[in-house]
Scaffold this motif. Structure first.
Motif, short mmCIF file in Angstrom:
data_model
loop_
_atom_site.label_atom_id
_atom_site.label_comp_id
_atom_site.label_asym_id
_atom_site.label_seq_id
_atom_site.Cartn_x
_atom_site.Cartn_y
_atom_site.Cartn_z
N MET A 1 -30.13 64.47 -20.61
CA MET A 1 -30.51 64.68 -21.98
C MET A 1 -30.75 63.33 -22.65
N TYR A 2 -31.77 63.22 -23.43
CA TYR A 2 -32.14 61.99 -24.09
C TYR A 2 -31.08 61.55 -25.09
N GLY A 3 -30.71 60.29 -25.01
CA GLY A 3 -29.88 59.68 -26.03
C GLY A 3 -28.44 60.14 -26.09
N THR A 4 -27.85 60.52 -24.97
CA THR A 4 -26.47 60.98 -25.05
C THR A 4 -25.49 60.03 -24.37
N SER A 5 -25.89 58.79 -24.12
CA SER A 5 -24.93 57.86 -23.58
C SER A 5 -23.85 57.63 -24.64
N PRO A 6 -22.58 57.43 -24.24
CA PRO A 6 -21.51 57.30 -25.23
C PRO A 6 -21.78 56.25 -26.29
N GLN A 7 -22.32 55.10 -25.93
CA GLN A 7 -22.58 54.05 -26.92
C GLN A 7 -23.62 54.53 -27.93
N TYR A 8 -24.69 55.15 -27.45
CA TYR A 8 -25.73 55.64 -28.35
C TYR A 8 -25.16 56.67 -29.30
N VAL A 9 -24.38 57.59 -28.76
CA VAL A 9 -23.80 58.65 -29.59
C VAL A 9 -22.88 58.06 -30.64
N ASN A 10 -22.00 57.15 -30.26
CA ASN A 10 -21.04 56.58 -31.21
C ASN A 10 -21.74 55.86 -32.35
N GLU A 11 -22.87 55.23 -32.08
CA GLU A 11 -23.61 54.53 -33.13
C GLU A 11 -24.24 55.51 -34.10
N ARG A 12 -24.49 56.76 -33.69
CA ARG A 12 -25.18 57.74 -34.50
C ARG A 12 -24.24 58.69 -35.26
N LEU A 13 -22.95 58.64 -35.00
CA LEU A 13 -22.03 59.57 -35.62
C LEU A 13 -21.65 59.13 -37.03
N THR A 14 -21.64 60.08 -37.92
CA THR A 14 -21.24 59.84 -39.31
C THR A 14 -19.76 60.16 -39.45
N PRO A 15 -19.15 59.74 -40.56
CA PRO A 15 -17.75 60.10 -40.79
C PRO A 15 -17.52 61.62 -40.75
N THR A 16 -18.46 62.39 -41.28
CA THR A 16 -18.31 63.84 -41.26
C THR A 16 -18.34 64.37 -39.83
N LEU A 17 -19.20 63.81 -38.98
CA LEU A 17 -19.24 64.24 -37.58
C LEU A 17 -17.92 63.93 -36.88
N TYR A 18 -17.35 62.76 -37.17
CA TYR A 18 -16.05 62.43 -36.61
C TYR A 18 -14.98 63.39 -37.12
N LEU A 19 -15.06 63.77 -38.38
CA LEU A 19 -14.12 64.74 -38.94
C LEU A 19 -14.20 66.06 -38.18
N VAL A 20 -15.42 66.54 -37.95
CA VAL A 20 -15.61 67.80 -37.23
C VAL A 20 -15.05 67.68 -35.81
N LEU A 21 -15.34 66.58 -35.11
CA LEU A 21 -14.80 66.39 -33.76
C LEU A 21 -13.28 66.39 -33.77
N GLY A 22 -12.69 65.70 -34.73
CA GLY A 22 -11.23 65.64 -34.82
C GLY A 22 -10.62 67.01 -35.08
N LEU A 23 -11.25 67.77 -35.96
CA LEU A 23 -10.74 69.11 -36.24
C LEU A 23 -10.84 70.02 -35.02
N LEU A 24 -11.96 69.94 -34.30
CA LEU A 24 -12.11 70.76 -33.09
C LEU A 24 -11.11 70.35 -32.03
N ALA A 25 -10.84 69.05 -31.92
CA ALA A 25 -9.85 68.57 -30.94
C ALA A 25 -8.46 69.07 -31.31
N ARG A 26 -8.13 69.06 -32.58
CA ARG A 26 -6.79 69.45 -33.02
C ARG A 26 -6.60 70.96 -33.12
N GLU A 27 -7.59 71.65 -33.64
CA GLU A 27 -7.44 73.07 -33.94
C GLU A 27 -8.01 74.00 -32.87
N GLY A 28 -8.84 73.47 -31.99
CA GLY A 28 -9.45 74.31 -30.96
C GLY A 28 -10.76 74.91 -31.44
N PRO A 29 -11.35 75.80 -30.65
CA PRO A 29 -12.64 76.40 -31.01
C PRO A 29 -12.60 76.98 -32.41
#
Length: 90
Positions: A1-29
């Motif tokens: 898939m285009y543009g999914t290397s970890p470095q590329y992804v981390n540069e493109r994530l916003t604070p809200t995206l990190y919030l969503v990832l953190g919530l999914l990691a903590r709370e589950g699906p």
């Protein structure tokens, strides 16, 4: 898939995206509504502009390969998002 290397992804994530990832990691699906409820429970009044982001950002994370998206087969057919290993790494 285009543009999914970890470095590329981390540069493109916003604070809200990190919030969503953190919530999914903590709370589950979770559905976007579940995410909103988790935020209200932990952060209180989150602000209306970010409230709408909790509904629009999970599909972006799915497109980046950081979360999976499934739909309920019956009823309201809600979208359920779950974090993937790449999302945990991000």
């Amino acid at each position: 898939m285009y543009g999914t290397s970890p470095q590329y992804v981390n540069e493109r994530l916003t604070p809200t995206l990190y919030l969503v990832l953190g919530l999914l990691a903590r709370e589950g699906p979770s559905t976007p509504y579940d995410l909103e409820q988790h935020v209200r429970a932990t952060l209180g009044n989150f602000g209306r502009s970010r409230h709408t982001s909790l509904y629009s950002e999970p599909p972006r994370l799915a497109a980046l390969g950081l979360v999976t998206e499934t739909r309920e087969s019956e009823g309201r057919r809600r979208r359920v998002f779950a974090i993937m290993p790449a999302g945990m790494s991000a």
